[in-house]
Scaffold this motif. Structure first.
Motif, PDB file in Angstrom:
ATOM      1  N   ALA A 180      17.144  35.041 -18.757  1.00 58.09           N
ATOM      2  CA  ALA A 180      16.832  35.147 -20.256  1.00 58.09           C
ATOM      3  C   ALA A 180      16.897  33.919 -21.172  1.00 58.09           C
ATOM      4  CB  ALA A 180      17.980  35.965 -20.827  1.00 58.09           C
ATOM      5  N   SER A 181      17.435  32.812 -20.538  1.00 53.01           N
ATOM      6  CA  SER A 181      17.377  31.784 -21.166  1.00 53.01           C
ATOM      7  C   SER A 181      16.079  30.829 -21.217  1.00 53.01           C
ATOM      8  CB  SER A 181      18.621  30.761 -20.995  1.00 53.01           C
ATOM      9  OG  SER A 181      18.544  30.387 -19.730  1.00 53.01           O
ATOM     10  N   GLU A 182      15.558  31.136 -19.986  1.00 53.97           N
ATOM     11  CA  GLU A 182      14.420  30.467 -19.627  1.00 53.97           C
ATOM     12  C   GLU A 182      12.875  31.032 -19.780  1.00 53.97           C
ATOM     13  OE1 GLU A 182      15.881  27.804 -15.718  1.00 53.97           O
ATOM     14  OE2 GLU A 182      15.489  29.888 -15.289  1.00 53.97           O
ATOM     15  N   ARG A 183      12.996  32.364 -19.975  1.00 50.05           N
ATOM     16  CA  ARG A 183      11.732  33.018 -19.932  1.00 50.05           C
ATOM     17  C   ARG A 183      11.013  33.102 -21.241  1.00 50.05           C
ATOM     18  NH1 ARG A 183      15.006  38.465 -19.752  1.00 50.05           N
ATOM     19  NH2 ARG A 183      15.257  37.746 -17.783  1.00 50.05           N
ATOM     20  N   SER A 239      22.478  32.757 -33.202  1.00 53.32           N
ATOM     21  CA  SER A 239      23.300  32.953 -31.991  1.00 53.32           C
ATOM     22  C   SER A 239      24.357  31.721 -32.023  1.00 53.32           C
ATOM     23  CB  SER A 239      22.602  32.601 -30.693  1.00 53.32           C
ATOM     24  OG  SER A 239      23.483  32.972 -29.451  1.00 53.32           O
ATOM     25  N   ALA A 240      24.184  30.706 -32.305  1.00 51.99           N
ATOM     26  CA  ALA A 240      25.083  29.599 -32.341  1.00 51.99           C
ATOM     27  C   ALA A 240      26.177  29.829 -33.540  1.00 51.99           C
ATOM     28  CB  ALA A 240      24.441  28.162 -32.746  1.00 51.99           C
ATOM     29  N   LYS A 241      25.858  30.330 -34.724  1.00 54.85           N
ATOM     30  CA  LYS A 241      26.743  30.599 -35.622  1.00 54.85           C
ATOM     31  C   LYS A 241      27.849  31.845 -35.278  1.00 54.85           C
ATOM     32  CE  LYS A 241      23.576  29.679 -39.648  1.00 54.85           C
ATOM     33  NZ  LYS A 241      22.964  30.228 -40.753  1.00 54.85           N
ATOM     34  N   ARG A 242      27.306  32.719 -34.325  1.00 61.20           N
ATOM     35  CA  ARG A 242      28.045  33.414 -33.812  1.00 61.20           C
ATOM     36  C   ARG A 242      29.044  33.097 -32.576  1.00 61.20           C
ATOM     37  NH1 ARG A 242      26.140  39.721 -34.097  1.00 61.20           N
ATOM     38  NH2 ARG A 242      25.767  39.813 -36.667  1.00 61.20           N
ATOM     39  N   GLY A 243      28.901  32.081 -32.367  1.00 63.33           N
ATOM     40  CA  GLY A 243      29.690  31.236 -31.245  1.00 63.33           C
ATOM     41  C   GLY A 243      29.060  31.586 -29.769  1.00 63.33           C
ATOM     42  N   LYS A 300      25.279  37.310 -29.070  1.00 62.71           N
ATOM     43  CA  LYS A 300      23.776  37.627 -29.549  1.00 62.71           C
ATOM     44  C   LYS A 300      24.037  38.172 -31.042  1.00 62.71           C
ATOM     45  CE  LYS A 300      21.736  41.016 -27.294  1.00 62.71           C
ATOM     46  NZ  LYS A 300      21.647  42.086 -26.395  1.00 62.71           N
ATOM     47  N   PRO A 301      23.000  37.530 -31.872  1.00 63.01           N
ATOM     48  CA  PRO A 301      22.879  37.833 -33.219  1.00 63.01           C
ATOM     49  C   PRO A 301      22.149  39.419 -33.147  1.00 63.01           C
ATOM     50  CG  PRO A 301      20.780  36.144 -32.688  1.00 63.01           C
ATOM     51  CD  PRO A 301      21.857  36.482 -31.307  1.00 63.01           C
ATOM     52  N   ASP A 302      22.163  39.636 -34.512  1.00 63.85           N
ATOM     53  CA  ASP A 302      21.555  41.205 -34.799  1.00 63.85           C
ATOM     54  C   ASP A 302      19.935  40.906 -34.436  1.00 63.85           C
ATOM     55  OD1 ASP A 302      23.721  42.219 -36.007  1.00 63.85           O
ATOM     56  OD2 ASP A 302      23.289  41.611 -37.810  1.00 63.85           O
ATOM     57  N   PRO A 303      19.476  42.217 -33.749  1.00 68.78           N
ATOM     58  CA  PRO A 303      18.107  41.895 -33.243  1.00 68.78           C
ATOM     59  C   PRO A 303      16.987  41.740 -34.329  1.00 68.78           C
ATOM     60  CG  PRO A 303      19.215  43.998 -32.370  1.00 68.78           C
ATOM     61  CD  PRO A 303      20.342  43.519 -33.434  1.00 68.78           C
ATOM     62  N   GLU A 304      17.455  41.856 -35.575  1.00 70.33           N
ATOM     63  CA  GLU A 304      16.493  41.864 -36.557  1.00 70.33           C
ATOM     64  C   GLU A 304      16.086  40.501 -36.799  1.00 70.33           C
ATOM     65  OE1 GLU A 304      17.916  45.663 -36.665  1.00 70.33           O
ATOM     66  OE2 GLU A 304      19.221  44.038 -36.864  1.00 70.33           O
ATOM     67  N   VAL A 305      16.846  39.697 -36.146  1.00 77.02           N
ATOM     68  CA  VAL A 305      16.369  38.094 -36.163  1.00 77.02           C
ATOM     69  C   VAL A 305      15.000  37.830 -35.720  1.00 77.02           C
ATOM     70  CG1 VAL A 305      17.360  35.817 -35.688  1.00 77.02           C
ATOM     71  CG2 VAL A 305      19.030  37.356 -36.494  1.00 77.02           C
ATOM     72  N   ARG A 306      14.866  38.801 -34.687  1.00 76.46           N
ATOM     73  CA  ARG A 306      13.638  38.449 -33.941  1.00 76.46           C
ATOM     74  C   ARG A 306      12.213  38.743 -34.873  1.00 76.46           C
ATOM     75  NH1 ARG A 306      14.311  36.213 -28.766  1.00 76.46           N
ATOM     76  NH2 ARG A 306      15.802  37.497 -27.526  1.00 76.46           N
ATOM     77  N   LEU A 307      12.722  39.385 -36.169  1.00 74.13           N
ATOM     78  CA  LEU A 307      11.375  39.898 -36.785  1.00 74.13           C
ATOM     79  C   LEU A 307      10.986  39.091 -37.707  1.00 74.13           C
ATOM     80  CD1 LEU A 307      12.340  43.798 -36.973  1.00 74.13           C
ATOM     81  CD2 LEU A 307      10.868  42.589 -35.716  1.00 74.13           C
ATOM     82  N   TYR A 308      11.633  37.646 -37.916  1.00 72.60           N
ATOM     83  CA  TYR A 308      11.343  36.844 -39.336  1.00 72.60           C
ATOM     84  C   TYR A 308       9.692  36.577 -39.190  1.00 72.60           C
ATOM     85  CZ  TYR A 308      16.323  36.582 -40.113  1.00 72.60           C
ATOM     86  OH  TYR A 308      17.834  36.995 -40.572  1.00 72.60           O
ATOM     87  N   TYR A 359      12.194  42.377 -29.932  1.00 71.62           N
ATOM     88  CA  TYR A 359      13.340  43.446 -31.029  1.00 71.62           C
ATOM     89  C   TYR A 359      13.519  44.499 -30.179  1.00 71.62           C
ATOM     90  CZ  TYR A 359      14.638  46.101 -34.975  1.00 71.62           C
ATOM     91  OH  TYR A 359      15.498  46.744 -35.506  1.00 71.62           O
ATOM     92  N   ILE A 360      12.457  45.269 -29.362  1.00 71.65           N
ATOM     93  CA  ILE A 360      12.590  46.382 -28.785  1.00 71.65           C
ATOM     94  C   ILE A 360      13.635  46.159 -27.572  1.00 71.65           C
ATOM     95  CG2 ILE A 360      11.616  48.385 -27.270  1.00 71.65           C
ATOM     96  CD1 ILE A 360       9.416  48.190 -29.057  1.00 71.65           C
ATOM     97  N   ALA A 361      13.277  45.197 -26.988  1.00 72.04           N
ATOM     98  CA  ALA A 361      14.146  44.659 -25.843  1.00 72.04           C
ATOM     99  C   ALA A 361      15.543  44.241 -26.041  1.00 72.04           C
ATOM    100  CB  ALA A 361      13.518  43.400 -25.083  1.00 72.04           C
ATOM    101  N   ASP A 362      15.726  44.010 -27.347  1.00 75.64           N
ATOM    102  CA  ASP A 362      17.261  43.589 -27.878  1.00 75.64           C
ATOM    103  C   ASP A 362      17.883  45.061 -28.398  1.00 75.64           C
ATOM    104  OD1 ASP A 362      16.994  41.038 -27.316  1.00 75.64           O
ATOM    105  OD2 ASP A 362      17.223  40.432 -29.405  1.00 75.64           O
ATOM    106  N   VAL A 363      17.171  45.778 -28.937  1.00 74.43           N
ATOM    107  CA  VAL A 363      17.725  47.113 -29.342  1.00 74.43           C
ATOM    108  C   VAL A 363      18.176  48.050 -28.324  1.00 74.43           C
ATOM    109  CG1 VAL A 363      17.291  49.035 -30.729  1.00 74.43           C
ATOM    110  CG2 VAL A 363      16.393  47.007 -31.810  1.00 74.43           C
TER     111      VAL A 363
END
Length: 521
Positions: A194-197, A371-375, A378-386, A436-440
């Motif tokens: 996930a970190s590379e793709r 993500s860093a702010k949450r240590g 995973k942040p909320d999926p909605e972050v993907r939509l900005y 977003y769909i992948a995260d939800v």
């Protein structure tokens, strides 16, 4: 139950008794002694009473696709992306043959456009059946079979005695070409963690969208100078090159299939039953096909998130094909371009995703910061939509600019810039909603994405059928304006998902089930 981890030779076996098995070390030693005696007596060992051994990847196992070298991963990725690009070329280069088909076979423009529609209908529906096939047989056999068919299906089109032969072949051609859209993302996920793709998926997105421009850019001149049949012959040659590359470079990448093959080999060599977790979870082919076809339809009708995203992306994707269809007529009428020159304008559809690629990198930075702010969680999926929100506004802006500047009094580069802006807007919306769909929906995301993909390609297949009438009756200005205004109305969808997505996820049975499982872990 025992779990076995194997190294590359698949012969160094390390048995681990888990808590549920309650086996003692003495019992394990007794089993090993029994095996040694049976081997010495040249009798096939039999330990069925002790249950199967489950095979999993050992840490650092070089046979695991995640542990392959970067050069090998990228060689496979680029080979698959080439399939994606050729799928797009196949879909759009056909449009350049319209004039030749009408003249040769004496049919209307609408009849010739059925070739686009039938291709995209098959492209939308067949992936639902391919998913269980790849799970059972692996991805590589499907790539090689469909690559061969992709090349061969150009033959009856190049030699077609009538339009019926071409239209029938276009449907089956769309079916074999569908792997370029449906399976390449899965192959990338097979070899990159996930970190590379992220960057590899972004490259895939560029060619899935920008590749739509590659076909008409050369096919227009080919139609003018060599005739429509040579459009098919050149495509046949390109797909032959792809087939050769695939034979040389592609290997099986699906980890569960590779493990199953290893388990079967060990069972044959030792006489002890070896299985994988996937073997237990995998149902029969009929069940897999039923789930693969029905689940996306269920998601599309019961999950508001999937429905909203499908409506949003499907309209923009349909407009992409509609704009491609409109460009030759607009630029030949307003700027006296010939067919080849007018289709060179479609280079804008290649430039737009390149800007989108830059925007996607910024979106990935935003996600990493959240993500860093949450240590590191995973942040909320909605972050993907900005950036999808921004893209939703850029698309209608580009359509309106294209609509009102494509006229003789304005230099032709200005409406081209409008096209670049419109396609630039589609790219971050496409990639953002995909992630977003992948995260939800996580492990069920393939069903949500299949629903969105089916709706997207079905609408894209329908739009070219009425594009000529729409632009003829409304005029290029008002036809493109209509697209822009509908785009403005739909642009609120990603904003609403950012604001209310959390509440929708709370009401989603699938999302809540996944959340409960995560909490339990």
């Amino acid at each position: 139950m025992r779990v076995a981890f194997y190294d590359k030779s698949a012969r160094e076996l390390r048995d681990i008794s888990n808590a549920s098995s309650q086996r003692t070390l003495a019992e394990a030693e007794t089993i090993d002694q029994q095996l040694d005696k049976e081997k010495q007596a040249s009798r096939p060992p039999s330990l069925k009473s002790h249950g199967p051994i489950y095979v999993e990847w050992a840490s650092g196992d070089p046979a695991n696709p995640f542990n392959w070298s970067k050069s090998r991963k990228w060689a496979i990725t680029l080979s698959c992306v080439f399939i994606t690009a050729l799928t797009s070329v196949n879909a759009t280069s056909y449009s350049s043959t319209t004039g030749g088909l009408m003249e040769e076979f004496g049919v209307s423009h609408e009849v010739t456009q059925l070739g686009v529609t039938l291709f995209l209908v098959a492209l939308a529906s067949i992936p639902m059946a391919l998913a269980p096939l790849s799970e059972t047989f692996g991805r590589n056999p499907i790539y090689l079979i469909t690559s061969t068919l992709n090349m061969l299906f150009f033959l009856p089109q190049a030699l077609a005695p009538n339009i019926t032969a071409i239209l029938v072949t276009r449907f089956f051609h769309g079916a074999s070409s569908s792997v370029g859209n449906s399976m390449v993302g899965g192959t990338i996920a097979d070899v990159f963690d996930a970190s590379e793709r992220g960057f590899a998926m972004a490259i895939f997105g560029v060619f899935a969208m920008g590749g739509q421009a590659l076909g008409p850019m050369w096919a227009g001149y080919c139609q003018m100078r060599l005739g429509f049949r040579w459009v098919f012959w050149i495509n046949l040659i390109l797909n032959g090159v792809s087939l050769l590359i695939n034979i040389i470079i592609l290997r099986e990448t699906r980890g569960s299939v590779l493990l199953s093959r290893r388990a079967r080999k060990l069972t044959k060599e030792t006489g002890i039953e070896h299985l994988t977790r996937a073997d237990n979870e995998r149902g029969d082919m009929r069940t897999l096909l039923t789930q693969s076809i029905s689940r996306p339809l269920v998601y599309l009708t019961t999950e508001p998130i999937v429905l909203a995203i499908s409506l949003f992306i499907s309209f923009m994707w349909g407009c992409l094909f509609l704009l491609i269809s409109s460009v030759p007529g607009v630029f030949q009428t307003e700027y006296d371009f010939n067919l080849g020159q007018s289709e060179e304008v479609l280079v804008a559809i290649m430039i737009g995703p390149l800007f989108g690629l830059i925007a996607n990198q910024q979106q990935e930075h935003v996600y990493a910061r959240a993500s860093a702010k949450r240590g590191g969680a995973k942040p909320d999926p909605e972050v993907r939509l900005y950036w999808a929100c921004i893209g939703g506004l850029l698309f209608p802006a580009g359509c309106l600019m294209y609509a009102w500047t494509a006229q003789r009094s304005v230099h032709w580069i200005v409406p081209v810039i409008g096209l670049v802006i419109a396609v630039f807007g589609i790219y971050p919306a496409y990639i953002g909603t995909f992630n977003y769909i992948a995260d939800v929906y996580e492990r069920y995301s393939s069903s949500g994405q299949a629903a969105q993909s089916a709706a997207r390609n079905l609408l894209a297949g329908a739009f070219p059928l009425f594009s000529k009438q729409m632009y003829d009756n409304l005029g290029s200005k008002w036809a493109s304006t209509l697209l822009g205004l509908i785009g403005v109305a739909l642009s609120v969808i990603p904003f609403l998902l950012v604001k209310f997505g959390g509440k929708l996820r709370a009401k989603s049975k699938v999302a809540q089930e996944l959340a409960q499982e995560d909490a339990a872990q």
